[in-house]
Design an enzyme around this catalytic site. Structure first.
Site, mmCIF file in Angstrom:
data_model
loop_
_atom_site.group_PDB
_atom_site.id
_atom_site.type_symbol
_atom_site.label_atom_id
_atom_site.label_comp_id
_atom_site.label_asym_id
_atom_site.label_seq_id
_atom_site.Cartn_x
_atom_site.Cartn_y
_atom_site.Cartn_z
ATOM 1 N N ASP A 1 3.050 25.733 -36.470
ATOM 2 C CA ASP A 1 1.844 25.206 -35.838
ATOM 3 C C ASP A 1 2.134 24.802 -34.392
ATOM 4 O O ASP A 1 3.302 24.672 -33.978
ATOM 5 C CB ASP A 1 1.347 23.990 -36.647
ATOM 6 C CG ASP A 1 -0.154 23.798 -36.541
ATOM 7 O OD1 ASP A 1 -0.768 24.314 -35.593
ATOM 8 O OD2 ASP A 1 -0.704 23.095 -37.419
ATOM 9 N N ASP B 1 -9.356 26.246 -38.047
ATOM 10 C CA ASP B 1 -9.400 25.053 -38.896
ATOM 11 C C ASP B 1 -10.763 24.911 -39.571
ATOM 12 O O ASP B 1 -10.934 24.099 -40.469
ATOM 13 C CB ASP B 1 -9.128 23.796 -38.056
ATOM 14 C CG ASP B 1 -7.633 23.576 -37.860
ATOM 15 O OD1 ASP B 1 -6.841 24.230 -38.558
ATOM 16 O OD2 ASP B 1 -7.259 22.739 -37.013
HETATM 17 C C1 GLA Z 1 -3.479 21.949 -37.516
HETATM 18 C C2 GLA Z 1 -3.600 23.154 -38.437
HETATM 19 C C3 GLA Z 1 -4.070 22.678 -39.789
HETATM 20 C C4 GLA Z 1 -3.081 21.682 -40.342
HETATM 21 C C5 GLA Z 1 -2.906 20.526 -39.370
HETATM 22 C C6 GLA Z 1 -1.796 19.605 -39.822
HETATM 23 O O1 GLA Z 1 -4.719 21.415 -37.221
HETATM 24 O O2 GLA Z 1 -4.460 24.109 -37.900
HETATM 25 O O3 GLA Z 1 -4.205 23.776 -40.670
HETATM 26 O O4 GLA Z 1 -1.855 22.327 -40.557
HETATM 27 O O5 GLA Z 1 -2.609 20.978 -38.069
HETATM 28 O O6 GLA Z 1 -1.629 18.548 -38.976
#
Ligand code: GLA
Length: 704
Positions: A454, A524
């Site tokens: 990420d 997300d």
């Molecule tokens: C980001 C990712 C999510 C999740 C969060 C965790 O927003 O896109 O899918 O993994 O971080 O903090």
């Protein structure tokens, strides 16, 4: 022969099955693009490099021929690919032909040299015959004994033929609303698609399509392309006074500088482009095929992506060994193949305020380390995956307390936080070494099969003041190259580990990352209705198997809009399927239905993940989205359709299928009589989906 050179007229022709791309030298030995369009069989079909008509002194842009890789020099006012400052203060680059050689069956390298200074430019070409694509990048070489400062070093310029009018299609959006499709006429002036955020970004994606305004999903001439880069990028679309369009792109030159030392080379990222007369659908299919066949990491590209479970929306930071085991048991019941623990498992991480950088299991949440959970997941028949965000740190972390100088910053200035975190300076060799060792250790000590990598904030205060002054602005490029390098080395040492690229959703989905990551977290936004437009735009540029989609709760965090299990699954089956809901809340009926839908997905996933995608109906024109996937041999096909709402007694639009064999007979599951491919494509299918937020999946099989 895909690559032809005619010495008499100094012209090159690069042919794919349906496309020709041609260049030639003018009388000053400067390389110009001559043609980019439908295949022309003979070299004599191509235009020659003739002297331009003399324009008015003020219309000098008409004097700007379609230079293949324009340097900034002379009467040149468009976007240059190359702008450099030589040690003697000269800021003018005139590139002339030096030599060329053909590489393999499909490659060509043309070397240009500056007229007076020791700078070589190698232009690299690779033609993909069946995908009708051409890949270009440039390698800049300093063969003198003084530094050359690169101020702009883009990847390529593409010159489109004269059309009656031009329309630009591009992908833009925001966090939780990525890859929306925009179409606008191209007027005089310049349109710049870009990111200056250090990552590809949610706000624009480095893909473009240009047509004359009349191309559709199924037909019409489309020129399109995508950059293989995951940092600051720019694609500039400009018109000449002759009203012709050219497109120039590469690493963004905003705040860019690169010191090219004696004997050093600088390689630009690739810019891949293509031409098709088969509309936007064919443009996407050509890119998808290239990605599947040539770009995605080889160790997994022939295997179906597993059905995944991810704990994020179920537990957020409240990750515990027992809690994850409970979720894993439910996931296994559904037929999930890969169980992924998301954020919250490491350091002092109980919220997004602390812990990033400390990649050891939290001792309270995992008193015996990760092993008991991993063993349990394995005993349930699933593989184990884990989330990391290596490029980041929180001020409240052991890493930051030990190394406050490891983040990008300027002295006596704020260190601006976003999501309470700062970006590590990956240009520093000690930071890169620490990250590689930490991740290598995590993978060596634990049986991990999947990493979700990420990156949850854009850059700010990009200072690296302990580097020499000329190098400080190199961080934009060095950061991305270090990410690629760490991924490459990890993949080499741990070939059984797959990677997902995520940046707060789809903030780092691009063809640069695709060489190192097997899939992307698309967004997300897990609302199955919102997802459809995000997924449609994503599919313009990227193959369905790289598009990770989760089935979330009925009412997601995005909106309180309930939806059925079927609807959520059908929305998520358009790419690689995942489940991101709290399964402990699901009723027995929901679990049973979900189990059946996972089974159905597994039955058809090879068609979705390895087949060819046809977008049948778009939400931009209908209240229904329908996509069809057809296996390469045309023997199997799947249609997924989701109806958003029904107005009055409106019937469903007819679904005219695509890509089947006209004379073969096909059986649509649920319909008793076989029909010819031609009937399914010409007459189509009438679905009787009624109501709001309803969906269906059709399986179509060729009869022996
Ligand atoms: C980001 C990712 C999510 C999740 C969060 C965790 O927003 O896109 O899918 O993994 O971080 O903090």
């Amino acid at each position: 022969m895909p690559i032809v050179y005619d010495d008499a007229t100094k012209r090159f022709a690069l042919h794919s099955k349906a496309m020709t791309y041609a260049m030639g030298f003018d009388d000053k030995a400067q390389l110009r693009q001559l043609y980019f369009g439908p295949r022309l069989p003979h070299i004599t079909d191509l235009p020659t490099c003739r002297a331009e008509d003399k324009p008015s002194a003020f219309d000098v842009t008409a004097e700007e021929p379609a230079y293949e890789y324009p340097g900034w020099a002379g009467l040149f006012y468009s976007e240059p690919c190359l702008k450099a400052t030589f040690a003697d203060g000269v800021r003018d680059v005139v590139l002339r032909y030096h030599h060329h050689h053909v590489t393999g069956d499909n490659g060509l390298v043309i070397t240009l040299q500056d007229a007076a200074h020791p700078l070589d430019v190698e232009l690299h070409y690779e033609i993909f015959e069946s995908e009708n694509l051409i890949k270009r990048y440039a390698v800049l070489k300093n063969h003198g004994d003084e530094e050359i400062m690169l101020d702009t070093a883009l990847s390529a310029a593409w010159h489109l033929p004269k059309l009656q009018s031009y329309r630009l299609t591009h992908l833009a959006g925001r966090w939780a609303g990525e890859t929306q499709i925009f179409q606008n006429p191209i007027h005089p002036g310049k349109t710049v698609l870009e990111s200056r955020r250090g990552i590809t970004s949610h706000h624009a994606n480095p893909w473009f399509g240009v047509d004359d305004g009349a191309a559709t999903e199924e037909s019409g001439d489309v020129w399109f392309g995508a950059l293989a880069w995951s940092g600051n990028w720019k694609i500039a679309i400009e018109t000449t006074v002759e009203e012709q369009v050219h497109i120039t792109g590469g690493i963004h030159d905003f705040d860019f500088r690169w010191e090219l030392r004696p004997s050093d080379t600088f390689e630009t990222p690739a810019f891949i482009a293509g031409f098709t007369s088969g509309g936007f659908g064919e443009a996407s299919r050509n890119l998808h095929r290239y990605q599947r066949e040539h770009l995605l990491p080889k160790n997994f590209s022939r295997q179906p992506r597993p059905v995944l479970y991810n704990s994020w929306e179920a537990t957020y930071f409240n990750v515990t060994e027992q809690g994850q085991i409970e979720l894993a048991k439910r996931a296994a019941e559904l037929g999930v193949e890969l169980f992924v623990v998301d954020d919250g498992w490491f350091g002092d991480r109980s919220s997004d305020h602390a812990g990033l950088g400390d990649w050891q299991p939290n001792a309270v949440k995992f008193p015996h380390g990760l092993r008991p959970l991993i063993d349990r997941v394995h005993s349930l028949g699933m593989k184990f995956g884990i989330w990391v965000e290596p490029e980041m740190t929180n001020q409240d972390s052991n890493l930051y307390r030990a190394h406050p100088d490891w983040v990008y910053h300027f002295p006596n200035r704020d260190r601006t936080e976003s999501r309470n975190q700062l970006v590590l300076n990956l240009a520093k060799p000690e930071v890169a070494a620490y990250l590689f060792e930490t991740l290598d250790k995590l993978l060596s000590e634990n049986e991990i099969s999947f990493i979700k990598w990420d990156m949850n904030r854009p850059f700010s205060e990009p200072g690296w003041l302990d580097a020499s002054a000329p190098q400080q602005q190199e961080i934009w490029v060095r950061h991305v190259r270090t990410v690629y390098d760490i991924l490459e080395r990890l993949r080499k040492r741990h070939p059984d580990v797959a990677f997902e690229s995520c940046a707060g959703g789809g903030g780092r989905a691009d063809m640069g990352m695709m060489a190192y990551a097997d899939q992307f977290w698309t967004s997300d936004n897990t609302d199955p209705y919102d997802r459809l437009s995000i997924q449609e735009g994503f599919s313009y540029a990227y193959a369905p198997r790289t598009m990770m989609c989760w089935v979330a709760e009925s009412e997601t965090w995005v909106k309180n809009r309930p939806s059925s299990v079927d609807y959520r699954f059908h929305s998520a089956m358009m790419g690689s399927l995942g489940i991101g809901a709290n399964l402990l809340h699901w009723s027995d009926e929901e679990m049973a239905r979900a189990r059946e839908l996972v089974r159905q997905y597994k039955e058809v996933r090879s068609i979705i993940q390895f087949g060819n995608l046809y977008r049948l109906l778009s939400l931009r024109t209908h209240h229904t989205m329908a996509v069809q996937y057809v296996s390469d041999d045309k023997s199997r096909s799947v249609v997924i359709m989701l109806r958003q709402h029904q107005h009055l007694l409106e019937t469903m639009p007819i679904l005219r299928l695509r890509g089947l064999e006209p004379d073969a007979m096909y059986l649509v599951r649920g319909i008793n009589h076989p029909q010819s491919g031609q009937a399914l494509m010409a007459r189509g299918l009438q679905s009787n989906l009624r109501g709001d937020a309803v969906s269906d999946l059709l399986v179509i099989t060729k009869q022996a």
